[in-house]
Design a protein around this motif. Structure first.
Motif, mmCIF file in Angstrom:
data_model
loop_
_atom_site.group_PDB
_atom_site.id
_atom_site.type_symbol
_atom_site.label_atom_id
_atom_site.label_comp_id
_atom_site.label_asym_id
_atom_site.label_seq_id
_atom_site.Cartn_x
_atom_site.Cartn_y
_atom_site.Cartn_z
ATOM 1 N N GLY A 137 0.805 -1.215 0.000
ATOM 2 C CA GLY A 137 0.000 0.000 0.000
ATOM 3 C C GLY A 137 0.837 1.263 0.000
ATOM 4 O O GLY A 137 2.062 1.226 0.158
ATOM 5 N N LEU A 152 -5.709 1.341 7.957
ATOM 6 C CA LEU A 152 -5.991 0.015 7.415
ATOM 7 C C LEU A 152 -7.229 0.053 6.511
ATOM 8 O O LEU A 152 -7.241 -0.539 5.426
ATOM 9 N N LEU A 153 -8.272 0.754 6.943
ATOM 10 C CA LEU A 153 -9.465 0.886 6.113
ATOM 11 C C LEU A 153 -9.137 1.582 4.793
ATOM 12 O O LEU A 153 -9.640 1.195 3.726
ATOM 13 N N PHE A 155 -6.294 1.501 3.310
ATOM 14 C CA PHE A 155 -5.531 0.538 2.505
ATOM 15 C C PHE A 155 -6.481 -0.346 1.705
ATOM 16 O O PHE A 155 -6.322 -0.521 0.490
ATOM 17 N N TYR A 156 -7.476 -0.923 2.376
ATOM 18 C CA TYR A 156 -8.433 -1.788 1.688
ATOM 19 C C TYR A 156 -9.180 -1.006 0.603
ATOM 20 O O TYR A 156 -9.366 -1.504 -0.519
ATOM 21 N N HIS A 157 -9.595 0.192 0.953
ATOM 22 C CA HIS A 157 -10.337 1.012 -0.010
ATOM 23 C C HIS A 157 -9.470 1.344 -1.227
ATOM 24 O O HIS A 157 -9.908 1.203 -2.379
ATOM 25 N N MET A 159 -6.786 -0.246 -2.339
ATOM 26 C CA MET A 159 -6.457 -1.433 -3.126
ATOM 27 C C MET A 159 -7.642 -1.853 -4.001
ATOM 28 O O MET A 159 -7.468 -2.246 -5.160
ATOM 29 N N ALA A 160 -8.857 -1.771 -3.453
ATOM 30 C CA ALA A 160 -10.048 -2.141 -4.217
ATOM 31 C C ALA A 160 -10.227 -1.229 -5.428
ATOM 32 O O ALA A 160 -10.650 -1.674 -6.507
ATOM 33 N N MET A 168 -8.560 -9.946 -2.844
ATOM 34 C CA MET A 168 -8.134 -9.268 -1.617
ATOM 35 C C MET A 168 -8.279 -10.148 -0.381
ATOM 36 O O MET A 168 -8.145 -9.673 0.746
ATOM 37 N N ASN A 169 -8.570 -11.425 -0.555
ATOM 38 C CA ASN A 169 -8.848 -12.291 0.595
ATOM 39 C C ASN A 169 -7.577 -12.844 1.233
ATOM 40 O O ASN A 169 -7.468 -14.048 1.502
ATOM 41 N N VAL A 172 -3.513 -9.196 5.994
ATOM 42 C CA VAL A 172 -2.765 -7.957 5.775
ATOM 43 C C VAL A 172 -1.780 -7.745 6.909
ATOM 44 O O VAL A 172 -2.130 -7.888 8.088
ATOM 45 N N TYR A 192 0.906 -0.924 4.784
ATOM 46 C CA TYR A 192 0.368 -2.272 4.916
ATOM 47 C C TYR A 192 0.657 -3.053 3.633
ATOM 48 O O TYR A 192 0.833 -2.460 2.555
#
Length: 271
Positions: A137, A152-153, A155-157, A159-160, A168-169, A172, A192
């Protein structure tokens, strides 16, 4: 096979790799009936019906109900058959992608668990590790009182949005820059990352000082202190980032006190 070229129900079941009971059920619901019955009441099928059974069983494996298959049979045209086949092929392709991704994930998790088999958890070692594919990230933003959870949130957002087709499963983990490690500042991760065979980034191939600790997802300050002290006392110097991950976590361990963190800091020998 009878002398007329017809197949008995037993032979037909064997050739279609199904069962006599299944064929009897097909007959009862009007899906597929024998082409004729002998004077003795025995059922006989033609070789042309072999392909029909194969299609029925294929559709069943793909989740179609027998009622839907029968409806398709009663309305069949080349155009309808082609449309149904295309739809099923699309579903198969989707399932293949899902199963391939699931296999990659399970292999990654299995590799992680096996990587700590028979290790000495109390020892610190220096090992050369080959490069590993990861998704890394951007630098975390802690302005405006943002926390590591906020980061962290994000990062997920991110990456998506950046990789919409990427699986993404994966667990992290966290990384810290060498400057922050040298300053002994490891309160919030710089970035991350997660392992992924399709990763566009790499954890570099290099020497790493490696240490372990059990105690759930708690701050790892003491482990960082041990590693940095070890590096300074054993003629090494920090030359890259740290990688902090949990080979044993909630996926494989019930008690969080037995979660095992592995901390790897990139080093080189002092000249």
């Amino acid at each position: 096979m009878s002398g007329s070229g017809l197949l008995s129900i037993s032979d037909f079941a064997e050739f279609t790799r199904t069962t006599r009971d299944t064929l009897l059920h097909y007959d009862r619901i009007g899906l597929l009936s024998p082409i004729m019955r002998g004077d003795n009441g025995y059922r006989y099928y033609s070789s042309s019906q072999l392909a029909i059974v194969n299609v029925i069983r294929t559709f069943q494996q793909l989740g179609m109900s027998l009622d839907d298959i029968r409806s398709l049979r009663d309305r069949r045209t080349p155009e309808l058959a082609n449309m149904v086949f295309e739809r099923q092929i699309d579903e198969i392709d989707t399932k293949i992608k899902e199963w391939v991704n699931a296999r990659k994930l399970l292999l990654t998790l299995k590799k992680s668990i096996n990587s700590v088999a028979n290790i000495d958890e109390k020892a610190i070692s220096v090992k050369f590790l080959p490069a590993e594919a990861i998704i890394l990230g951007d630098i975390n933003d802690y302005s405006r009182n943002r926390t590591d959870y906020d980061a962290l949130l994000s990062f997920y957002h991110d990456m998506a949005n950046k990789y919409p087709d990427l699986d993404m499963n994966y667990p992290v983990w966290a990384t810290y820059s060498q400057n922050r490690i040298k300053a002994r500042d490891w309160n919030n991760p710089d970035r991350y990352y997660f392992y992924n065979p399709e990763g566009y980034d790499r954890r570099p191939a290099a020497l790493y000082a490696i240490g372990y600790k059990r105690d759930g997802y708690k701050p790892n300050s003491l482990l960082y202190e041990r590693l940095v002290d070890f590096i300074e006392k054993n003629n090494y110097e920090i030359c890259g980032d740290s990688y902090e991950e949990y080979p044993l976590n909630e996926i494989s361990t019930i008690d969080d006190k037995n979660y095992l963190v592995r901390l790897m800091i990139m080093v080189r020998e002092k000249i």
